[in-house]
Write a protein that holds these residues in place. Structure first.
Motif, short mmCIF file in Angstrom:
data_model
loop_
_atom_site.label_atom_id
_atom_site.label_comp_id
_atom_site.label_asym_id
_atom_site.label_seq_id
_atom_site.Cartn_x
_atom_site.Cartn_y
_atom_site.Cartn_z
N ILE A 95 -37.32 -15.76 28.99
CA ILE A 95 -37.14 -14.64 29.92
C ILE A 95 -37.17 -13.35 29.13
CG2 ILE A 95 -35.63 -13.54 31.60
CD1 ILE A 95 -34.41 -16.25 32.19
N LEU A 96 -38.02 -12.43 29.56
CA LEU A 96 -38.08 -11.11 28.95
C LEU A 96 -37.74 -10.09 30.03
CD1 LEU A 96 -40.78 -9.78 26.52
CD2 LEU A 96 -39.93 -8.35 28.38
N SER A 97 -36.70 -9.31 29.79
CA SER A 97 -36.28 -8.35 30.79
C SER A 97 -35.62 -7.15 30.12
CB SER A 97 -35.32 -9.00 31.80
OG SER A 97 -35.11 -8.16 32.92
N SER A 98 -35.18 -6.21 30.94
CA SER A 98 -34.55 -4.98 30.44
C SER A 98 -33.25 -4.75 31.18
CB SER A 98 -35.49 -3.79 30.66
OG SER A 98 -34.86 -2.58 30.31
N ASP A 99 -32.33 -4.02 30.55
CA ASP A 99 -31.04 -3.78 31.19
C ASP A 99 -31.03 -2.51 32.03
OD1 ASP A 99 -31.31 -2.12 29.02
OD2 ASP A 99 -29.24 -2.31 28.34
N ASN A 100 -32.10 -1.75 32.00
CA ASN A 100 -32.18 -0.54 32.82
C ASN A 100 -33.62 -0.03 32.85
OD1 ASN A 100 -30.50 0.51 30.03
ND2 ASN A 100 -32.54 1.33 30.39
N GLY A 101 -33.85 0.97 33.66
CA GLY A 101 -35.18 1.56 33.75
C GLY A 101 -35.47 2.44 32.54
N PRO A 102 -36.67 3.00 32.49
CA PRO A 102 -37.11 3.76 31.31
C PRO A 102 -36.44 5.12 31.18
CG PRO A 102 -38.74 3.93 33.05
CD PRO A 102 -37.70 2.96 33.54
N VAL A 103 -36.30 5.56 29.94
CA VAL A 103 -35.88 6.93 29.64
C VAL A 103 -36.82 7.46 28.56
CG1 VAL A 103 -34.16 6.12 27.97
CG2 VAL A 103 -34.00 8.43 28.90
N ILE A 104 -37.34 8.64 28.77
CA ILE A 104 -38.30 9.21 27.83
C ILE A 104 -37.63 10.25 26.92
CG2 ILE A 104 -40.56 10.27 27.57
CD1 ILE A 104 -40.53 7.60 29.05
N ASP A 105 -36.94 11.18 27.54
CA ASP A 105 -36.29 12.25 26.78
C ASP A 105 -34.81 11.92 26.59
OD1 ASP A 105 -35.37 14.53 25.62
OD2 ASP A 105 -35.96 15.90 27.22
N ASP A 106 -34.46 11.49 25.40
CA ASP A 106 -33.08 11.19 25.05
C ASP A 106 -32.47 12.29 24.19
OD1 ASP A 106 -32.03 9.06 26.35
OD2 ASP A 106 -32.55 7.56 24.86
N GLY A 107 -33.10 13.45 24.20
CA GLY A 107 -32.58 14.56 23.41
C GLY A 107 -33.15 14.67 22.02
N TYR A 108 -34.02 13.72 21.65
CA TYR A 108 -34.63 13.75 20.32
C TYR A 108 -36.00 14.40 20.39
CZ TYR A 108 -31.04 10.76 18.27
OH TYR A 108 -29.86 10.27 17.81
N LYS A 109 -36.32 15.21 19.44
CA LYS A 109 -37.62 15.89 19.43
C LYS A 109 -38.66 15.00 18.75
CE LYS A 109 -35.54 20.50 19.41
NZ LYS A 109 -35.43 21.81 18.72
N ASP A 110 -39.04 13.94 19.47
CA ASP A 110 -40.02 13.00 18.92
C ASP A 110 -41.33 13.02 19.70
OD1 ASP A 110 -39.21 11.84 21.26
OD2 ASP A 110 -38.41 10.01 20.36
N LYS A 111 -41.49 14.05 20.55
CA LYS A 111 -42.72 14.25 21.34
C LYS A 111 -42.99 13.11 22.32
CE LYS A 111 -45.08 17.24 18.00
NZ LYS A 111 -46.34 17.46 17.25
#
Length: 208
Positions: free
Chosen positions: A89-105
């Motif tokens: 089983i491959l799954s995730s514990d939550n939906g996606p987040v793109i901007d977590d406050g890090y400047k990684d573009k």
């Protein structure tokens, strides 16, 4: 510090190698392996083998790294003759987040890609992209490849797989878990009639 960065770069290899070793050491007996990855979590520090390979910055690189880890585990199962007798089983514990406050573009390099698909919201959100997560279940020769629209919940794994194993859950354990084994195995199209989610973020009330 450079030392800390080097350690972060090596975490994925160490966890993956330990997972593969676990499989090899328990190949002759039933086992349960829970493999939790930190790849997409910040700070995102891909191993040098993957750095710059995705074209989507560190976030894309660590997702390539995650793909590699999954591949190593699947290869270990096949190598030891366990791939057809193992439920994956491959799954995730939550939906996606793109901007977590890090400047990684991560946002700038996202382009036309929509991690949450057609749904609005994401991690920390009560909207569907925050609570509706990907889930792939593979059991070769038992589960036929298909896409299901059934409403199910990860917490139902407790009761569902206890049913598969013919065992009862201890009294008081997983009281919200329901047996939807046939739905998980693709034998039944119906899932839960409803699902109540408790969201603890401060903006939840504004969204509801």
């Amino acid at each position: 510090p450079r030392v800390r960065r080097q350690r972060q770069m090596c975490i994925r290899d160490r966890l993956t190698n330990k997972a593969v070793s676990f499989i090899e050491n328990h190949k002759d007996e039933p086992f349960f392996l829970y493999f939790a990855t930190q790849d997409a979590h910040v700070p995102r520090v891909p191993n040098e083998r993957f750095a710059g390979k995705s074209g989507m910055g560190p976030r894309g690189d660590v997702l390539l790294q995650f793909d590699w880890s999954v591949g190593e585990i699947l290869s270990a199962l096949k190598k030891n003759g366990l791939d057809k007798n193992t439920i994956i089983i491959l799954s995730s514990d939550n939906g996606p987040v793109i901007d977590d406050g890090y400047k990684d573009k991560a946002v700038e390099l996202l382009g036309e890609h929509k991690p949450g698909g057609p749904f609005r919201g994401g991690k920390y959100s009560s909207y569907e992209a925050g609570t509706r997560v990907p889930c792939i279940l593979r059991w070769i020769d038992t589960v036929k490849p298909t896409v299901s629209d059934a409403l199910v919940c990860q917490i139902d794994w407790f009761a569902s797989f206890a049913s598969l194993l013919g065992t009862d859950l201890p009294e008081g354990a997983a009281p919200d878990s329901e047996n939807y084994l046939d739905t998980w195995l693709g034998k039944e199209a119906e899932g839960r009639p409803y699902l109540v989610c408790l969201l603890y973020t401060s903006d939840a009330a504004d969204e509801l």
